[in-house]
Write an enzyme that holds these catalytic residues in place. Structure first.
Site, PDB file in Angstrom:
ATOM      1  N   SER A 121       0.748  -1.313   0.025  1.00  0.00           N
ATOM      2  CA  SER A 121      -0.049   0.088  -0.106  1.00  0.00           C
ATOM      3  C   SER A 121       0.762   1.357   0.011  1.00  0.00           C
ATOM      4  O   SER A 121       0.428   2.171  -0.175  1.00  0.00           O
ATOM      5  CB  SER A 121      -0.988  -0.003   1.266  1.00  0.00           C
ATOM      6  OG  SER A 121       0.036  -0.301   2.536  1.00  0.00           O
ATOM      7  N   HIS A 142      -3.138  -3.709  -5.759  1.00  0.00           N
ATOM      8  CA  HIS A 142      -3.440  -3.037  -4.479  1.00  0.00           C
ATOM      9  C   HIS A 142      -4.991  -3.267  -4.465  1.00  0.00           C
ATOM     10  O   HIS A 142      -5.715  -2.537  -4.517  1.00  0.00           O
ATOM     11  CB  HIS A 142      -3.006  -1.651  -4.548  1.00  0.00           C
ATOM     12  CG  HIS A 142      -2.986  -1.000  -3.039  1.00  0.00           C
ATOM     13  ND1 HIS A 142      -3.484   0.210  -2.724  1.00  0.00           N
ATOM     14  CD2 HIS A 142      -3.049  -1.722  -1.842  1.00  0.00           C
ATOM     15  CE1 HIS A 142      -3.528   0.383  -1.649  1.00  0.00           C
ATOM     16  NE2 HIS A 142      -3.411  -0.633  -0.918  1.00  0.00           N
ATOM     17  N   GLU A 154      -6.340  -1.317  -7.347  1.00  0.00           N
ATOM     18  CA  GLU A 154      -5.409  -0.560  -8.253  1.00  0.00           C
ATOM     19  C   GLU A 154      -4.421  -1.395  -8.815  1.00  0.00           C
ATOM     20  O   GLU A 154      -3.650  -2.215  -8.336  1.00  0.00           O
ATOM     21  CB  GLU A 154      -4.632   0.526  -7.290  1.00  0.00           C
ATOM     22  CG  GLU A 154      -5.779   1.731  -6.703  1.00  0.00           C
ATOM     23  CD  GLU A 154      -5.134   2.368  -5.543  1.00  0.00           C
ATOM     24  OE1 GLU A 154      -5.508   3.529  -5.304  1.00  0.00           O
ATOM     25  OE2 GLU A 154      -4.008   2.025  -4.950  1.00  0.00           O
ATOM     26  N   ASN A 192      -5.365   6.213  -1.491  1.00  0.00           N
ATOM     27  CA  ASN A 192      -4.574   6.686  -0.135  1.00  0.00           C
ATOM     28  C   ASN A 192      -4.266   8.061  -0.674  1.00  0.00           C
ATOM     29  O   ASN A 192      -3.834   8.857   0.639  1.00  0.00           O
ATOM     30  CB  ASN A 192      -3.554   5.575   0.103  1.00  0.00           C
ATOM     31  CG  ASN A 192      -4.069   4.578   1.009  1.00  0.00           C
ATOM     32  OD1 ASN A 192      -5.131   4.574   1.437  1.00  0.00           O
ATOM     33  ND2 ASN A 192      -3.222   3.428   0.960  1.00  0.00           N
TER      34      ASN A 192
END
Ligand code: NAI
Length: 509
Positions: A121, A142, A154, A192
């Site tokens: 991540s 991800h 992702e 994120n």
């Protein structure tokens, strides 16, 4: 349908690895699950079996499908058993040295055309691939927690990754029932990174003493439609996870002001006040249930003063209509009478500044946030300035609560709560587009599915008016002199034509 990867191994049988193994087996692949702790693999497989049994009980999976899945999922006891796999997804501990050592071992073991994928991540895919002989075969893949329910993944290309590897992973993600989004190898990738504004801006609002945690949560839930307020979300994620992410992205972007973390979470993390899992976070938890004090009732006001609305108020016609509907006595003179409650509705500016600039009596001036039209919100938010008299504050609160809609009163700050948080979200999203980290379309998908926001950030910007968002940011910059509110050039350019337009025309390369 034949799976894109017929034989898949997942390394690391923790929270993420077991979810990935589950959906890989559901998509029809033969799956091997490996962990350097053998007992973890056994408990992970038991856990996945339980998930499938539950899905069968709920009628969401047929019994023969469950049986097939169980047969396709196997434990691996040694890495060597994975040699014939055409895809290996690693979901081990988040350490560059440990991950690179594992990837190098795998590369020696697998066929040259096998694909290596990392569920990291926060680590760079390019850095993970740096010492590989075939860096073109590694990509980021991800997933989000819990993997079977969070339907987005992702797919991240490192600088040397083959486009065909990303294309195959994307197609495989679709077979798994997930939506792939393509991201460049940048800190935080899409989700994120895009999620930086919500918590950090809310923390900044709290750090200025503008309001309390519960009020900020209520405002963002009721005005914008977020499912969880930022402090409820921080409590759920836990600060030992979320604070390091805030710090990592901030430092990886060389202290970019937009991502600046807060001393509030640093201190709470140090004190072990992590959130729901420790029983105490921003809220106190009793058997997992947040203990929230009831909201104070709106005051009773018998002698309601007449109301005067600044000619420069945002959504002035709408505000006047609302006041009429609420039975207010509206003054129409050029300036307020000596008794009038004076209402202003600025975008980005604080109430004190507006009162001074418009030569209003600050003691009788109250602000209302009208970035979003009143009919689209479930709460009204008023702000006082340090000079506002308590009778005027109470009159405003009582008046706006007349139809039963909740009213929050906060202290003066540029931009209220909603304006600051929404403008920050739209600005960071715009900068993601500016940096071509992903297409605007993938950004919208990633944020709605990965963060659960009610609208994609670009759609949010369009919905509340790109020029309003820009005005909020320009004025916040003036109020705070802080580069975190500097509008992204992409937002400045797109402000005039709409942010969510032309999705199809933009590529990231
Ligand atoms: P976890 O701690 O639950 O599981 C990691 C597993 O990897 C453990 O069972 C451990 O025994 C095993 N392991 C560690 N080193 C190993 C090695 N050298 N070889 C084989 N197995 C090894 O961790 P979690 O949460 O599942 O995270 C795994 C990865 O997924 C990390 O890279 C993390 O950043 C990423 N991630 C985590 C998310 C989350 O919400 N937990 C979300 C998205 C990504």
């Amino acid at each position: 349908m034949k799976p894109i990867f017929s034989s898949v191994s997942v390394i690391g049988a923790g929270a993420m690895g077991r979810g990935i193994a589950q959906i890989a087996a559901q998509s029809g692949s033969q799956v091997f699950l490996f962990d350097n702790q053998t007992d973890v693999v056994t408990s992970a497989i038991d856990n996945i079996y339980t998930q499938w049994d539950k899905l069968q009980q709920k009628g969401r999976m047929a019994s023969d499908a469950v049986l097939d899945c169980k047969q396709r999922l196997k434990p691996a006891h040694q890495l060597q058993e994975l040699a014939s796999c055409d895809l290996v997804v690693e979901a081990i501990v988040e350490r560059l040295d440990i991950k690179t050592a594992l990837l190098a071992q795998l590369e020696d073991l697998l066929a040259p055309d096998a694909v290596l994928a990392s569920n990291t991540s926060s680590l760079s895919i390019t850095a993970l691939a740096a010492k590989l002989k075939r860096p073109q075969r590694l990509a980021g893949f991800h997933f989000f927690n819990p993997v079977p329910l969070m339907k987005v993944v992702e797919v991240i290309a490192g600088l040397k990754t083959d486009a065909s590897v990303c294309a195959a992973l994307s197609a495989y993600a679709r077979q798994m029932g997930h939506t792939p989004v393509n991201a460049q190898d940048t800190p935080g990738f899409i989700v994120n990174h895009a999620g930086r504004a919500y918590g950090t801006e809310a923390l900044r609002i709290i750090s200025e003493g503008v309001s309390d945690f519960a009020t900020v949560d209520r405002i963002l839930r009721d005005q914008v439609g977020f499912r969880l307020g930022p402090f409820e979300l921080l409590d759920l994620t836990a600060l030992d996870v979320s604070h390091p992410v805030m710090e990592s992205i901030y430092h990886q972007y060389y202290e970019e002001a937009r991502y600046r973390p807060s001393v509030i979470t640093a201190q709470r993390l140090a004190g072990g006040i992590l959130g729901r899992k420790t029983g105490q976070g921003f809220y106190q938890y009793d058997n997992g249930v947040a203990q929230i004090a009831p909201e104070p009732q709106a005051p009773q006001v018998d002698n309601m003063p007449p109301v005067w609305v600044s000619p420069r108020a945002a959504r002035r016609a709408e505000l006047l209509q609302l006041l009429k509907d609420l039975g207010a006595k509206i003054e129409t003179g050029q300036s307020p009478s000596a008794q009038a409650l004076t209402l202003v509705a600025p975008l980005g500016f604080d109430i004190t500044t507006v009162a001074v600039v418009e030569r209003l009596d600050p003691a009788r001036t109250v602000g209302i946030d009208l970035l979003i039209e009143d009919s689209a919100t479930k709460r009204r938010v008023l702000a006082t300035n340090p000079a506002t008299r308590s009778d005027m504050r109470e009159a405003a609160q009582a008046l706006f609560a007349r139809d039963g809609k909740p009213v929050s009163v906060i202290r003066d700050s540029g931009g209220f709560v909603t304006q600051r948080v929404v403008a920050s979200i739209v600005n960071i999203a715009s900068d993601i587009c500016q940096q071509r980290i992903c297409t605007p379309k993938d950004l919208e998908i990633a944020v709605t599915l990965g963060l659960g926001y009610p609208l994609g950030p670009l759609t949010m910007g369009d919905r509340y008016g790109p020029s309003n968002i820009l005005e909020v940011l320009f004025n916040l910059q003036t109020v705070y002199g802080d580069p975190r509110y500097r509008p992204s050039p992409w937002l400045r350019r797109r402000g005039a034509i709409g942010l969510s337009l032309l999705h199809e025309e933009e590529s990231i390369t």
